[in-house]
Design a protein around this motif. Structure first.
Motif, PDB file in Angstrom:
ATOM      1  N   GLY A 286       0.820  -1.199   0.000  1.00  0.00           N
ATOM      2  CA  GLY A 286       0.000   0.000   0.000  1.00  0.00           C
ATOM      3  C   GLY A 286       0.855   1.251   0.000  1.00  0.00           C
ATOM      4  O   GLY A 286       2.047   1.208  -0.269  1.00  0.00           O
ATOM      5  N   ALA A 290       1.400   5.564   4.547  1.00  0.00           N
ATOM      6  CA  ALA A 290       0.222   5.186   5.343  1.00  0.00           C
ATOM      7  C   ALA A 290       0.513   4.992   6.837  1.00  0.00           C
ATOM      8  O   ALA A 290      -0.253   5.469   7.681  1.00  0.00           O
ATOM      9  N   VAL A 296      -5.026   8.347   7.032  1.00  0.00           N
ATOM     10  CA  VAL A 296      -5.008   6.995   6.481  1.00  0.00           C
ATOM     11  C   VAL A 296      -6.385   6.308   6.579  1.00  0.00           C
ATOM     12  O   VAL A 296      -7.118   6.472   7.544  1.00  0.00           O
ATOM     13  N   THR A 297      -6.741   5.603   5.519  1.00  0.00           N
ATOM     14  CA  THR A 297      -7.951   4.779   5.505  1.00  0.00           C
ATOM     15  C   THR A 297      -7.557   3.358   5.139  1.00  0.00           C
ATOM     16  O   THR A 297      -6.410   3.107   4.763  1.00  0.00           O
ATOM     17  N   ASP A 298      -8.478   2.451   5.220  1.00  0.00           N
ATOM     18  CA  ASP A 298      -8.173   1.062   4.873  1.00  0.00           C
ATOM     19  C   ASP A 298      -7.749   0.941   3.408  1.00  0.00           C
ATOM     20  O   ASP A 298      -6.890   0.129   3.074  1.00  0.00           O
ATOM     21  N   GLU A 299      -8.341   1.780   2.606  1.00  0.00           N
ATOM     22  CA  GLU A 299      -8.032   1.698   1.181  1.00  0.00           C
ATOM     23  C   GLU A 299      -6.560   2.025   0.922  1.00  0.00           C
ATOM     24  O   GLU A 299      -5.937   1.452   0.033  1.00  0.00           O
ATOM     25  N   CYS A 300      -6.010   2.950   1.706  1.00  0.00           N
ATOM     26  CA  CYS A 300      -4.612   3.355   1.536  1.00  0.00           C
ATOM     27  C   CYS A 300      -3.678   2.161   1.708  1.00  0.00           C
ATOM     28  O   CYS A 300      -2.642   2.087   1.075  1.00  0.00           O
ATOM     29  N   ARG A 301      -4.063   1.215   2.585  1.00  0.00           N
ATOM     30  CA  ARG A 301      -3.176   0.104   2.892  1.00  0.00           C
ATOM     31  C   ARG A 301      -3.303  -1.020   1.875  1.00  0.00           C
ATOM     32  O   ARG A 301      -2.513  -1.955   1.889  1.00  0.00           O
ATOM     33  N   ARG A 302      -4.335  -0.911   1.024  1.00  0.00           N
ATOM     34  CA  ARG A 302      -4.560  -2.012   0.085  1.00  0.00           C
ATOM     35  C   ARG A 302      -3.644  -1.933  -1.129  1.00  0.00           C
ATOM     36  O   ARG A 302      -3.129  -2.936  -1.597  1.00  0.00           O
ATOM     37  N   ARG A 320      -6.411  10.915  -0.852  1.00  0.00           N
ATOM     38  CA  ARG A 320      -7.132  11.739   0.124  1.00  0.00           C
ATOM     39  C   ARG A 320      -6.720  13.211   0.033  1.00  0.00           C
ATOM     40  O   ARG A 320      -6.759  13.933   1.032  1.00  0.00           O
TER      41      ARG A 320
END
Lengths: 610, 338
Positions: A286, A290, A296-302, A320
């Motif tokens: 990701g 992050a 940070v959101t969950d999407e950032c880590r994906r 973001r």
């Protein structure tokens, strides 16, 4: 028009444990002739790697693994070495970070110029000499002809850098790479050196890559900037736009972590942890920012974020960007609050004279490192001592902690004359020093627990190991490190962690005065912010005063309530920080203040003469 | 710079005075503590106790030690180092006769050590990172572990006895005259125009000088190599590369001079050791230098001669150190300014 330098998805990788880890990832930029591109980032971001890649002088184990780096349309990676050497020095020149050590110490300035010019055309010795004198004069070095016979150690750092700039531009290069050209120099030399580079760049129509950690400085000097983080260009665009409206959270956080000299005093924004190392990068999925990002959101880590255009020519690698402007640090003004009334330290007429060059039969001459210094520090007060290298700051520190004995004057600490205190242990308990270079200040063979509680080995405070371990645990918690650091060796710590250990050691015996000599100067902005906040918190918790020696006025203004300005062995101005910085009286104080680039990119920087 | 050099030399010479006093006193005491009786040794074996006692009084050996030293010192200050007991000649004169031959040998050996050492060091460094590096490294360590007397024996056996290429005894071929002008045979033979003597002296010098030179070159080699490694970490080397200079130019034009500074310091120390190394080599090659004289003096417990030779070694080492320090000032611009 052909581009001077173009990076197309440039990836520079290192081989770590058999796997290729990119230190620079998919970097793209276009540099037109006669323009300045700033590469901005903290150490380890990969910005210097770009300069090295141009010369194909990458550190061992690093190589360009994909993408292309084109100099005037020609790929430097595929270039035969002979062709590359013909370009280096003539068409592509470099201005180094450490001017004092970048000239050969056993050759004269003239010899180094002569060698350089002889390789590129100038046939007669006479012609080369004339060219050298002309270039040195253009670099505003006085007595250029006499300079040719001098050796580098006879010149100041600023003069060495001027020589190197003259050398770089002497063959009319089409690309110049300046890697942190002012970082190693005194602040007051920054504007003139930068002015010189900008002037030379304009006159010769050169394209310049300007590598720096200072966003504000880049905004003043560059046309375009690219902000790098962990090998990736996280944001790029017109220099002023990037600074005025940063789109990537990292750029914004960096800005907020940097104390300001002119704006309202605020708490520094602290990014947790530190930039991932190459080893950590290998396993990171990701967005690389992050782990430290406030948005940070969950999407950032994906997955890795794409490059998104936020305005014309202004791009950021973040999903973001819309929320970036909302990141803010709290306003505070707690600096002057806790200073006590009682003077803790009073220094009266302090003087230190060294004799240099004396042999066994005497001789030598006297050099006054400190001519005359009188000041006082109240209990719990943070007082800054600012000045250039050689002004006598560090000598004062050494006199206070008793490493050196004063030639004249008195140091009264809590009503007692320190010069008369023969008891070293007693003195050490009340005055402690934190050294500038955390690496060399820590014994590499001792473990952290033994280092931080070293003072408990001395005299009457002799303590058994259990007591020392218990104290270590407290101290580590105070400086924000986990207890398992106790068994580590200094070599296993990062720069910021080492400095925390350094501070913990000084605090072990609960001193009433801390003498801190340039303790954040070698550190990155985000690490510096962590330490400055740590010091502010420790003061609130532990009650101690500090003499904070620094060359960085913004840091001083952030942390201290009073400031002493030192110049040529004398304290030329002192007073409350606000009064001194808003209305400086001494010309040297004014020079120091004007050397700091303004916060707003639109604001003109008077010291940088057009 | 010349003024600076002169100051340095004068300072060094002044500081040599107390050093020589201490060394001579030490030598004197140690030699007198030895269980040998110079009085008895200077007389025929059938001398009576009374005769030996008389001789002892005549030689001043009945006086207390400090007084004996004072007598010796007074003589030494006037150039009188006493008489050799065994050879019955003036000790100072004996030293003066043999010293030039030893200096000649040591100087040639040092030149060989410097050429081999510097060349080898550059080669070792040049081979870094290649497949040959471990091999060259090993070779230099093997060389490092062979002492000068072993080299002396190996060279003598191979080139003297087996191949019979070179002579291995004495200073010149027997039958040739020994011209005496300065005492240095190579120089004197040229001064009097005897090229045959010069050539013969050269051929006689090859093996002993080579033995000494070979023994001392590996240290220089390895120090130069490691200094070069240090220098290559410096910013000015990176900067020279960024200016597009060739690797050869960087090595010889930029790095070598910087790396030679620590090497020179070591060479100065080494030369002192090398000078005393002449002793064994002279014995092996029956070379008529101070070393052979010393061995004879020790064998005969010839105290005045041992004292004179020992002091001479000390003076030579002090002079060499002064010379090396002066050279250091010439090579290192940082030391030149005040």
């Amino acid at each position: 028009m052909a581009l001077a330098l173009q990076a197309k998805n440039l990836t520079v990788s290192a081989r770590i444990d058999g796997a290729l880890v990119p230190a620079v990832r998919a970097l793209s930029f276009d540099l037109e002739p006669g323009r300045i591109l700033g590469l901005v980032g903290e150490s380890g971001a990969g910005k210097s790697m770009v300069g090295r890649a141009i010369a194909q002088l990458l550190p061992a184990g690093f190589s360009i693994t994909s993408g292309a780096l084109l100099f005037e349309g020609e790929d430097v990676a595929g270039m035969p070495p002979r062709r590359r050497r013909a370009l280096l020095g003539r068409a592509i020149a470099f201005i180094p970070q450490a001017p004092m050590t970048s000239l050969n110490p056993v050759l004269t300035v003239g010899a180094q110029f002569d060698e350089h010019l002889a390789r590129f055309g100038a046939a007669s010795r006479r012609a080369r000499r004339d060219r050298a004198v002309a270039m040195l004069t253009a670099a505003k070095l006085p007595h250029a002809a006499g300079l040719l016979g001098q050796y580098p150690h006879q010149l100041s750092g600023g003069m060495c850098q001027r020589v190197l700039i003259a050398l770089a531009f002497s063959t009319d290069p089409r690309l110049v790479v300046a890697d942190e050209p002012t970082t190693a120099l005194d602040v007051t030399t920054h504007p003139p050196i930068l002015t010189l580079i900008a002037d030379m760049q304009r006159q010769h129509g050169t394209a310049v890559i300007f590598i720096t950690h200072d966003l504000r400085l880049a905004a003043q000097l560059c046309d375009q900037v690219t902000v790098m983080y962990a090998g990736r260009a996280v944001e790029s665009g017109p220099a002023r736009a990037v600074l005025a409206t940063p789109a990537h959270p990292y750029t914004r956080c960096l800005q907020l972590a940097n104390p300001s000299l002119r704006a309202e005093r605020r708490a520094l924004y602290v990014m947790p942890e530190q930039m991932p190392s190459l080893r950590q990068l290998r396993d990171l999925v990701g967005c690389h920012f992050a782990p430290r990002c406030p948005l940070v959101t969950d999407e950032c880590r994906r997955g890795e974020p794409p490059d998104i255009a936020v305005a014309t020519g202004h791009r950021a690698a973040c999903i973001r960007t819309a929320a970036t402007a909302g990141i803010a640090a709290a306003v505070r003004d707690d600096v002057a609050v806790r200073a006590g009334e009682q003077p803790l330290l009073q220094v009266v007429g302090l003087q230190k004279i060294y004799t240099v060059g004396a042999g066994p039969f005497g001789g030598g001459r006297a050099v006054a490192a400190v001519k005359r210094a009188s000041f006082s520090i109240a209990e719990n007060e943070f007082v800054a001592l600012v000045g250039e290298s050689g002004s006598g700051k560090s000598t004062i520190a050494k006199l206070l902690v008793g490493i050196e004995q004063p030639t004249a004057g008195r140091i009264v600490f809590a009503g007692e004359d320190l010069a008369a205190t023969r008891n070293r242990a007693q003195r050490a308990a009340s005055v402690q020093m934190v050294f500038q270079d955390p690496q060399s200040a820590l014994n590499p063979r001792r473990r952290v627990a033994s280092i931080v509680t070293q003072i408990m080995e001395a005299g009457s405070r002799h303590a058994d190991w259990d007591q020392r371990l218990a104290r270590t645990k407290d101290l580590l918690a105070e400086v924000g490190l986990s207890a398992d650091f106790a068994t580590r060796l200094p070599g296993q710590l990062s720069g910021g962690q080492r400095q925390r250990i350094n501070i913990a050691r000084a605090l072990c015996a609960l001193p009433r005065l801390l003498v801190a000599d340039e303790i954040v100067s070698g550190l990155d902005v985000s690490i510096q912010a962590q330490l400055l906040n740590l010091l502010a918190r420790l003061r609130a918790e532990l009650d101690f005063a500090m003499l904070f020696i620094s060359h960085d006025l913004s840091v001083v203004r952030h942390l201290c309530s009073r400031v002493l300005v030192m110049y040529d062995g004398e304290i030329v101005e002192q007073g409350p920080v606000a009064a001194v910085f808003d209305n400086p009286q001494h010309p040297h104080t004014r020079a120091l203040i004007s050397s700091v680039p303004p916060d707003e990119p639109q604001a003109p920087w008077a010291a940088l003469k057009a | 710079m010349i003024a600076l050099l002169l100051t340095l030399i004068v300072r060094r010479l002044l500081s040599a005075v107390p050093i020589l006093l201490i060394v001579s006193a030490l030598l004197f005491c140690v030699l007198r503590i030895l269980p040998v009786d110079p009085a008895a040794m200077s007389l025929p074996p059938n001398a009576t106790i009374e005769e030996i006692e008389a001789q002892r009084r005549a030689m001043g050996l009945d006086q207390p030690l400090p007084q004996q030293y004072a007598i010796w010192l007074r003589g030494a200050l006037h150039g009188d180092f006493g008489r050799s007991i065994a050879l019955r000649r003036d000790a100072g004169e004996l030293v003066a006769q043999t010293l030039p031959a030893t200096i000649q040998l040591a100087a040639c050996a040092m030149a060989i050590a410097a050429i081999l050492g510097l060349g080898g060091g550059l080669l070792l460094f040049h081979l870094r990172g290649t497949v040959l590096e471990p091999l060259a490294d090993l070779a230099s360590i093997v060389l490092l572990s062979i002492p000068e007397f072993l080299w002396g024996l190996i060279l003598l056996f191979v080139f003297g006895v087996l191949l019979q290429w070179l002579p291995f005894t004495g200073q010149v071929a027997p039958g040739l005259p020994l011209p005496h002008v300065t005492g240095f045979l190579l120089l004197d033979s040229l001064l009097v125009g005897r090229f045959d003597v010069f050539l013969s002296a050269c051929r006689h010098l090859v093996l002993p000088a080579l033995a000494l030179g070979l023994a001392f070159s590996p240290t220089i080699m390895r120090v130069l190599r490691s200094s070069l490694f240090d220098v290559y970490l410096e910013d000015y080397i990176v900067q020279a590369r960024l200016r597009g200079l060739s690797e050869g130019r960087i090595l010889l034009g930029h790095a070598f001079k910087n790396a030679s500074l620590p090497t020179l310091t070591l060479a100065g120390v080494q030369f002192g050791i090398l000078f005393s190394g002449t002793l064994l080599v002279e014995v092996i090659y029956s070379y008529p230098g101070m070393g052979n004289l010393m061995v004879d003096a020790v064998r005969n417990a010839d105290l005045p001669l041992i004292q004179a030779i020992g002091l001479t070694y000390c003076v030579v080492v002090l002079l060499i150190n002064t010379a090396v320090d002066s050279l250091y000032v010439v090579l290192n611009p940082k030391l030149r300014v005040r």
